[in-house]
Design an enzyme around this catalytic site. Structure first.
Site, mmCIF file in Angstrom:
data_model
loop_
_atom_site.group_PDB
_atom_site.id
_atom_site.type_symbol
_atom_site.label_atom_id
_atom_site.label_comp_id
_atom_site.label_asym_id
_atom_site.label_seq_id
_atom_site.Cartn_x
_atom_site.Cartn_y
_atom_site.Cartn_z
ATOM 1 N N ASP A 278 27.952 36.454 35.121
ATOM 2 C CA ASP A 278 29.130 37.321 34.990
ATOM 3 C C ASP A 278 28.789 38.692 34.409
ATOM 4 O O ASP A 278 27.620 39.039 34.248
ATOM 5 C CB ASP A 278 30.205 36.635 34.150
ATOM 6 C CG ASP A 278 29.847 36.615 32.670
ATOM 7 O OD1 ASP A 278 28.632 36.574 32.362
ATOM 8 O OD2 ASP A 278 30.764 36.645 31.838
ATOM 9 N N ASP A 280 28.754 40.150 31.468
ATOM 10 C CA ASP A 280 27.855 40.294 30.318
ATOM 11 C C ASP A 280 26.763 39.226 30.271
ATOM 12 O O ASP A 280 26.051 39.113 29.277
ATOM 13 C CB ASP A 280 28.655 40.303 29.016
ATOM 14 C CG ASP A 280 29.420 39.012 28.793
ATOM 15 O OD1 ASP A 280 29.791 38.361 29.797
ATOM 16 O OD2 ASP A 280 29.639 38.642 27.630
ATOM 17 N N ASP A 282 26.766 35.870 30.182
ATOM 18 C CA ASP A 282 26.807 34.593 29.464
ATOM 19 C C ASP A 282 27.324 33.446 30.330
ATOM 20 O O ASP A 282 27.162 32.284 29.979
ATOM 21 C CB ASP A 282 27.574 34.702 28.138
ATOM 22 C CG ASP A 282 28.981 35.220 28.296
ATOM 23 O OD1 ASP A 282 29.393 35.511 29.444
ATOM 24 O OD2 ASP A 282 29.683 35.347 27.271
HETATM 25 C C1 G1P Z 1 38.012 32.089 28.629
HETATM 26 C C2 G1P Z 1 37.476 30.696 28.850
HETATM 27 C C3 G1P Z 1 36.711 30.230 27.636
HETATM 28 C C4 G1P Z 1 35.607 31.238 27.302
HETATM 29 C C5 G1P Z 1 36.202 32.632 27.176
HETATM 30 C C6 G1P Z 1 35.123 33.691 26.991
HETATM 31 O O1 G1P Z 1 38.911 32.084 27.546
HETATM 32 O O2 G1P Z 1 38.503 29.792 29.150
HETATM 33 O O3 G1P Z 1 36.171 28.962 27.867
HETATM 34 O O4 G1P Z 1 34.954 30.897 26.119
HETATM 35 O O5 G1P Z 1 36.948 32.955 28.341
HETATM 36 O O6 G1P Z 1 34.237 33.732 28.075
HETATM 37 P P1 G1P Z 1 40.509 32.036 27.730
HETATM 38 O O7 G1P Z 1 40.878 33.182 28.631
HETATM 39 O O8 G1P Z 1 40.792 30.723 28.408
HETATM 40 O O9 G1P Z 1 41.061 32.113 26.343
HETATM 41 ZN ZN ZN Z 2 30.983 36.679 29.795
#
Ligand code: G1P
Ligand code: ZN
Length: 544
Positions: A278, A280, A282
């Site tokens: 993605d 960044d 991760d």
């Molecule tokens: C979303 C994902 C979560 C992840 C976060 C950051 O958060 O569901 O698992 O850690 O992005 O990448 P959410 O939008 O659901 O709060």
């Molecule tokens: Zn990310």
């Protein structure tokens, strides 16, 4: 050079979400907006005098400007040294690695992860602490509290630093080191994985891979490590040049947004292995030839195969998954006799478990996997892990996953997202659902009996902190689950996430389409939550 103290007024909306403060670029460009938040971070760091800070980002629009501001503010706030990635680039896991390697007091990572970028896109600021991980809630709460009172910030008046190449500079008395963005991270990967063995796989002539960096941050890392150190042919990495607007794309590695890659892996003459990461760096998506590996399954497979990888050859201390992630890994943990922790959504909750060596591998259904090598999820790490397993086992991705299901059973899994829903209506939906909780247990819905219905609350086994309201769970007596959550990372309206899971032990029934296998639960979800009525939508925006 002049140290300036600038008067400012608080903004009321600087509460960090699941992953830092995320807003649209125009929001961040409002006068003092970025500066207020950065000063609020700095004010919440004890004993920063003379300490080292790491700064970098995913290369999206506004990354470079923001870095210049942060450098000048760091100099005015007494930091001794800032390490900043060349071109302003540091992937989130690489930043975590650099923080740890240099015993930095913390790091600022500029990214809105997988959200689109560009002048009208999103921007974000994340603060990581000295363990290299996302600031825990007590720190983000302190930053937010400070942001509501702030009335001035400090900044050095100075010329911009040249970020285009590696070099050392002075800003006032502070040292700025522009570092190679890839080196430390590549060395860490080399210490964990069997690079010679993976190299053999690539040079055997019998194996082809396609890595989609989605014009985001992993491009330079993937080119250097896959094509450079691991000998994959040039062209293995596609969309490898980070662009400020990600080429107009949505840098989220899933079946919907990574469509270029999906077409290749599901096309004729598809390569053996496909992966995407993605904005960044991760997140990761793993594909085999004509085959998609759900992130929950990926975590389970990596756990089951960990001892094939040099860095994990002595076994795992435990594993952890976020609550909505499927329970596939639980079954592996049980067989291995190790603990499996269930945490709220968001990588920050894994930090304590990793620091205390209670978990070695962690994962989230949202295309996140990682280990104790850093304190962030790590997209490329998952790719190298898979490559290492493929190289040792000599089986295809599909064979590995299907054999896994045969051994452990299959957890059918899917997430339905309703994006940009009216906030009030989304909250009403949740309230309506919650109001049924007292009477749901024991009820029969379709063919399934509700075993429990609750609002997930987590008590951290390391520091005892309690996090409440982390998602509504409805569990059935056969182990199936439906989870409802509102996203903490969206920037427009509300995003409703519905997570569906059912368990199938019988291997003759492992070849269903997940939407088909989960159809009864999709129906139950609609029935109890009246999703169509509350969201005014007929179907989810994204299904993963
Ligand atoms: C979303 C994902 C979560 C992840 C976060 C950051 O958060 O569901 O698992 O850690 O992005 O990448 P959410 O939008 O659901 O709060
Ligand atoms: Zn990310």
């Amino acid at each position: 050079m002049n140290l300036k103290t600038v008067s400012t007024q608080p903004f009321s909306d600087q509460k960090p979400g699941t992953s830092g403060l995320r807003k649209s670029v125009p929001d961040f460009q409002k006068p003092h907006y970025l500066e207020n938040f950065i000063q609020s971070i700095f004010d919440s760091i004890d004993s920063k005098d003379g300490s080292t800070l790491v700064v970098g980002g995913d290369g999206r629009y506004y990354n470079r400007q923001a870095i210049q501001t942060i450098l000048k503010m760091a100099a005015a706030n007494g930091f001794g040294r800032v390490l900043v990635g060349c071109d302003g680039i540091l992937s989130t896991p690489a930043a975590s690695c650099v923080i740890r390697e240099n015993q930095a007091i913390g790091g600022i990572i500029l990214s809105a992860s997988h959200n689109p970028g560009g002048p009208e896109g999103d921007f974000g600021v994340k603060f990581n602490t000295s363990n290299g991980g996302p600031a825990p809630e007590k720190v983000t709460d302190a930053i937010y509290a400070r942001s509501k009172e702030i009335n001035e910030y400090k900044i050095l008046e100075a010329a911009d630093i040249n970020l285009d190449r590696v070099g050392s500079f002075k800003l006032g008395t502070m040292d700025v080191e522009v570092i190679n963005s890839v080196d430390s991270y590549a060395k860490l990967m080399e210490s964990l994985f069997d690079f010679p063995r993976i190299r053999e796989l690539f040079t055997s002539g019998n194996f082809r891979m396609c890595m989609d960096s989605m014009h985001a941050v992993t491009g330079p890392y993937a080119h250097e490590i896959l094509e450079g150190r691991l000998g994959a042919p040039e062209g293995t990495v596609m969309n490898g040049k980070p662009l400020e607007d990600f080429g107009g794309g949505h840098p989220d590695p899933n079946l919907v947004y990574a469509h270029d890659l999906v077409e290749i892996l599901f096309g004729s003459d598809a390569p053996d292995f496909g992966a995407a990461s993605d904005g960044d760096g991760d997140r990761n998506m793993i594909l085999g030839r004509n085959f998609f590996v759900t992130p929950s399954d990926s975590l389970a497979v990596l756990t089951a195969n960990a001892t094939l990888v040099p860095g994990y050859k002595n076994g795992l201390s435990g594993v952890a998954r976020s609550m909505p992630t499927s329970q596939a890994v639980d079954r592996v943990a049980q067989r291995l006799g190790i603990d499996c922790y269930e945490t709220p959504t968001g990588w920050k909750f894994f930090g304590n478990l990793l620091d205390a060596d209670k978990a070695t591998l962690c994962g989230e259904e949202s295309f996140g996997t990682g280990s104790n090598h850093v304190r962030e999820k790590d997209g490329l790490w998952a790719v190298f892990f898979w490559l290492n397993v493929l190289a040792v086992r000599g089986d295809s991705v599909e064979e590995i996953v299907k054999e896994h299901w045969k051994t452990y059973g299959r957890n059918y899994y899917s997430r339905h997202d309703y994006e940009e829903v009216d906030k009030e209506r989304a909250m009403d939906l949740m309230a309506h659902l919650r109001s049924q909780f007292p009477t749901l247990p024991g009820q029969k819905l379709g063919n399934y009996e509700v075993e429990y219905a609750d609002d997930f609350s987590y008590s951290d086994p390391v520091d005892g902190s309690i996090s409440e309201n982390q998602g509504l769970r409805i569990g059935f007596t056969d182990g199936s689950r439906i989870v409802f959550r509102l996203s903490g990372t969206g920037t427009k309206g509300a995003t409703l996430r519905i997570y569906l899971e059912s368990y199938e032990p019988d291997s003759s029934k492992h070849d269903l389409d997940p939407q088909e296998a989960l159809a009864p639960f999709i129906e139950i979800a609609e029935k109890i939550a009246q999703i169509r009525q509350f969201t005014e939508r007929n179907e989810p925006t994204v299904i993963t």
